[in-house]
Design a protein around this motif. Structure first.
Motif, PDB file in Angstrom:
ATOM      1  N   VAL A  26       0.838  -1.205   0.000  1.00 17.20           N
ATOM      2  CA  VAL A  26       0.000   0.000   0.000  1.00 17.20           C
ATOM      3  C   VAL A  26       0.877   1.262   0.000  1.00 17.20           C
ATOM      4  O   VAL A  26       0.651   2.197  -0.787  1.00 17.20           O
ATOM      5  CB  VAL A  26      -0.972  -0.003   1.204  1.00 17.20           C
ATOM      6  CG1 VAL A  26      -1.656   1.344   1.375  1.00 17.20           C
ATOM      7  CG2 VAL A  26      -2.000  -1.115   1.043  1.00 17.20           C
ATOM      8  N   VAL A  27       1.892   1.296   0.850  1.00 16.06           N
ATOM      9  CA  VAL A  27       2.791   2.455   0.906  1.00 16.06           C
ATOM     10  C   VAL A  27       3.509   2.623  -0.434  1.00 16.06           C
ATOM     11  O   VAL A  27       3.664   3.741  -0.939  1.00 16.06           O
ATOM     12  CB  VAL A  27       3.801   2.323   2.072  1.00 16.06           C
ATOM     13  CG1 VAL A  27       4.899   3.359   1.977  1.00 16.06           C
ATOM     14  CG2 VAL A  27       3.072   2.439   3.405  1.00 16.06           C
ATOM     15  N   GLY A  28       3.940   1.516  -1.032  1.00 16.81           N
ATOM     16  CA  GLY A  28       4.596   1.582  -2.334  1.00 16.81           C
ATOM     17  C   GLY A  28       3.689   2.162  -3.399  1.00 16.81           C
ATOM     18  O   GLY A  28       4.115   2.999  -4.203  1.00 16.81           O
ATOM     19  N   LEU A  29       2.433   1.720  -3.414  1.00 15.81           N
ATOM     20  CA  LEU A  29       1.480   2.251  -4.395  1.00 15.81           C
ATOM     21  C   LEU A  29       1.219   3.741  -4.166  1.00 15.81           C
ATOM     22  O   LEU A  29       1.156   4.519  -5.128  1.00 15.81           O
ATOM     23  CB  LEU A  29       0.170   1.461  -4.339  1.00 15.81           C
ATOM     24  CG  LEU A  29       0.248   0.022  -4.862  1.00 15.81           C
ATOM     25  CD1 LEU A  29      -1.058  -0.718  -4.581  1.00 15.81           C
ATOM     26  CD2 LEU A  29       0.581   0.003  -6.339  1.00 15.81           C
ATOM     27  N   ILE A  30       1.086   4.127  -2.902  1.00 18.12           N
ATOM     28  CA  ILE A  30       0.886   5.552  -2.589  1.00 18.12           C
ATOM     29  C   ILE A  30       2.093   6.363  -3.063  1.00 18.12           C
ATOM     30  O   ILE A  30       1.943   7.446  -3.638  1.00 18.12           O
ATOM     31  CB  ILE A  30       0.629   5.750  -1.079  1.00 18.12           C
ATOM     32  CG1 ILE A  30      -0.740   5.185  -0.700  1.00 18.12           C
ATOM     33  CG2 ILE A  30       0.727   7.231  -0.697  1.00 18.12           C
ATOM     34  CD1 ILE A  30      -0.995   5.115   0.802  1.00 18.12           C
ATOM     35  N   LEU A  32       4.062   5.735  -5.497  1.00 22.37           N
ATOM     36  CA  LEU A  32       4.069   5.834  -6.951  1.00 22.37           C
ATOM     37  C   LEU A  32       2.962   6.753  -7.473  1.00 22.37           C
ATOM     38  O   LEU A  32       3.151   7.455  -8.474  1.00 22.37           O
ATOM     39  CB  LEU A  32       3.926   4.440  -7.572  1.00 22.37           C
ATOM     40  CG  LEU A  32       5.115   3.511  -7.331  1.00 22.37           C
ATOM     41  CD1 LEU A  32       4.808   2.113  -7.844  1.00 22.37           C
ATOM     42  CD2 LEU A  32       6.382   4.052  -7.978  1.00 22.37           C
ATOM     43  N   VAL A  33       1.832   6.789  -6.786  1.00 24.91           N
ATOM     44  CA  VAL A  33       0.710   7.624  -7.231  1.00 24.91           C
ATOM     45  C   VAL A  33       0.915   9.094  -6.850  1.00 24.91           C
ATOM     46  O   VAL A  33       0.528   9.995  -7.585  1.00 24.91           O
ATOM     47  CB  VAL A  33      -0.623   7.090  -6.654  1.00 24.91           C
ATOM     48  CG1 VAL A  33      -1.779   8.025  -6.955  1.00 24.91           C
ATOM     49  CG2 VAL A  33      -0.919   5.699  -7.223  1.00 24.91           C
ATOM     50  N   PHE A  34       1.551   9.337  -5.694  1.00 26.90           N
ATOM     51  CA  PHE A  34       1.763  10.707  -5.210  1.00 26.90           C
ATOM     52  C   PHE A  34       3.260  10.975  -5.025  1.00 26.90           C
ATOM     53  O   PHE A  34       3.743  11.093  -3.890  1.00 26.90           O
ATOM     54  CB  PHE A  34       1.025  10.915  -3.887  1.00 26.90           C
ATOM     55  CG  PHE A  34      -0.451  10.670  -3.959  1.00 26.90           C
ATOM     56  CD1 PHE A  34      -1.285  11.594  -4.572  1.00 26.90           C
ATOM     57  CD2 PHE A  34      -1.012   9.507  -3.440  1.00 26.90           C
ATOM     58  CE1 PHE A  34      -2.663  11.363  -4.640  1.00 26.90           C
ATOM     59  CE2 PHE A  34      -2.381   9.270  -3.512  1.00 26.90           C
ATOM     60  CZ  PHE A  34      -3.206  10.200  -4.127  1.00 26.90           C
ATOM     61  N   PRO A  35       4.026  11.105  -6.112  1.00 25.06           N
ATOM     62  CA  PRO A  35       5.485  11.217  -5.988  1.00 25.06           C
ATOM     63  C   PRO A  35       5.954  12.475  -5.246  1.00 25.06           C
ATOM     64  O   PRO A  35       6.906  12.402  -4.464  1.00 25.06           O
ATOM     65  CB  PRO A  35       5.982  11.200  -7.430  1.00 25.06           C
ATOM     66  CG  PRO A  35       4.798  11.545  -8.266  1.00 25.06           C
ATOM     67  CD  PRO A  35       3.596  11.103  -7.497  1.00 25.06           C
ATOM     68  N   ILE A  36       5.297  13.592  -5.449  1.00 25.71           N
ATOM     69  CA  ILE A  36       5.736  14.831  -4.783  1.00 25.71           C
ATOM     70  C   ILE A  36       5.548  14.712  -3.275  1.00 25.71           C
ATOM     71  O   ILE A  36       6.445  15.037  -2.488  1.00 25.71           O
ATOM     72  CB  ILE A  36       4.969  16.059  -5.334  1.00 25.71           C
ATOM     73  CG1 ILE A  36       5.187  16.214  -6.838  1.00 25.71           C
ATOM     74  CG2 ILE A  36       5.372  17.327  -4.592  1.00 25.71           C
ATOM     75  CD1 ILE A  36       6.612  16.455  -7.253  1.00 25.71           C
ATOM     76  N   ALA A  37       4.382  14.235  -2.850  1.00 26.61           N
ATOM     77  CA  ALA A  37       4.126  14.056  -1.418  1.00 26.61           C
ATOM     78  C   ALA A  37       5.107  13.052  -0.825  1.00 26.61           C
ATOM     79  O   ALA A  37       5.606  13.239   0.292  1.00 26.61           O
ATOM     80  CB  ALA A  37       2.691  13.586  -1.186  1.00 26.61           C
ATOM     81  N   THR A  38       5.417  12.002  -1.582  1.00 26.52           N
ATOM     82  CA  THR A  38       6.373  10.986  -1.112  1.00 26.52           C
ATOM     83  C   THR A  38       7.728  11.607  -0.843  1.00 26.52           C
ATOM     84  O   THR A  38       8.341  11.371   0.208  1.00 26.52           O
ATOM     85  CB  THR A  38       6.518   9.864  -2.167  1.00 26.52           C
ATOM     86  OG1 THR A  38       5.251   9.235  -2.320  1.00 26.52           O
ATOM     87  CG2 THR A  38       7.564   8.849  -1.756  1.00 26.52           C
TER      88      THR A  38
END
Length: 180
Positions: A26-30, A32-38
Motif C-alpha cells: 500500500v505504501v509503495g502504491l501511494i 508511486l501515485v503521489f510522488p511529490i508528497a512521497t
C-alpha cells in the motif's frame, strides 16, 4: 553465545508478516501515485534523522573526557547537523534539494567507480563499463533536470516498498502453509 530462531514460533505469527507486507505494498502504491508528497515525506524523515543524529553526536562529544582530541569539532558538527535537521523539517524543500544532490553525487561516484573497476579488471569489464556509463548518464540527467530526481526518488521508494511488501506477503503465505 549463539542464538537460534524457533521457526515454528515465527510461522505461527505469519499474519503479522502478511499485514506488514500488505502495508508495504500500500505504501509503495501511494508513493508511486503521489510522488511529490512521497519526496516531501522522505525529506521530513531526513530532517528527523539529521536532528536525532546531531543531538546524539553533540551529547556524546560533550560527555567525552575534557581534552580529548577532536571533542569540540564533533560537538560543533553535531550542533550543525541538528540545526540542519530542524531546517529540513520546517522547510522540506531544502531536504528535497539535499536528496537530489545526494542522488546525483551517488550516481556520479558509482559511475566513476564502475569505470575504474572496469579499467583495472578484465572480469565483467563489459558490465562494469555499461553500469558506469549508465550511472554517469543518470548523473547528467539529474544535473540538467533536477525534477527528474524527484520522480526517481519517488520511484525508488515506491518500488522498494512494493518489492519488499510482495516478498513479505510471499513469506507469510509460505509460513502459513508450513505452520499447518
Amino acid at each position: 553465545m549463539t542464538s537460534t530462531i524457533d521457526m515454528s514460533h515465527v510461522a505461527k505469527r505469519w499474519g503479522w508478516i502478511l499485514a506488514d507486507g500488505i502495508l508495504g505494498v500500500v505504501v509503495g502504491l501511494i508513493a508511486l501515485v503521489f510522488p511529490i508528497a512521497t519526496v516531501l515525506v522522505l525529506a521530513i524523515f531526513l530532517g528527523i534523522g539529521l536532528l536525532i543524529s546531531g543531538i546524539i553526536e553533540a551529547t556524546v562529544a560533550l560527555r567525552v573526557q575534557h581534552g580529548a582530541p577532536g571533542r569540540w569539532w564533533v560537538a560543533i558538527f553535531g550542533i550543525i547537523t541538528a540545526l540542519a535537521g530542524i531546517l529540513v523539517i520546517f522547510f522540506p524543500g531544502t531536504g528535497v534539494t539535499i536528496m537530489v544532490v545526494g542522488l546525483l553525487l551517488w550516481f556520479l561516484f558509482a559511475g566513476i567507480n564502475d569505470l575504474f573497476v572496469a579499467a583495472r579488471s578484465k572480469e565483467h569489464r563489459g558490465w562494469n563499463i555499461g553500469m558506469g556509463v549508465l550511472a554517469l548518464l543518470a548523473a547528467m540527467v539529474l544535473l540538467f533536470s533536477p525534477g527528474a530526481a524527484v520522480g526517481t526518488i519517488a520511484l525508488l521508494a515506491g518500488f522498494g516498498f512494493l518489492l519488499r511488501g510482495a516478498s513479505e506477503i510471499g513469506l507469510a503465505l509460505s509460513l502459513r502453509r508450513s505452520s499447518r
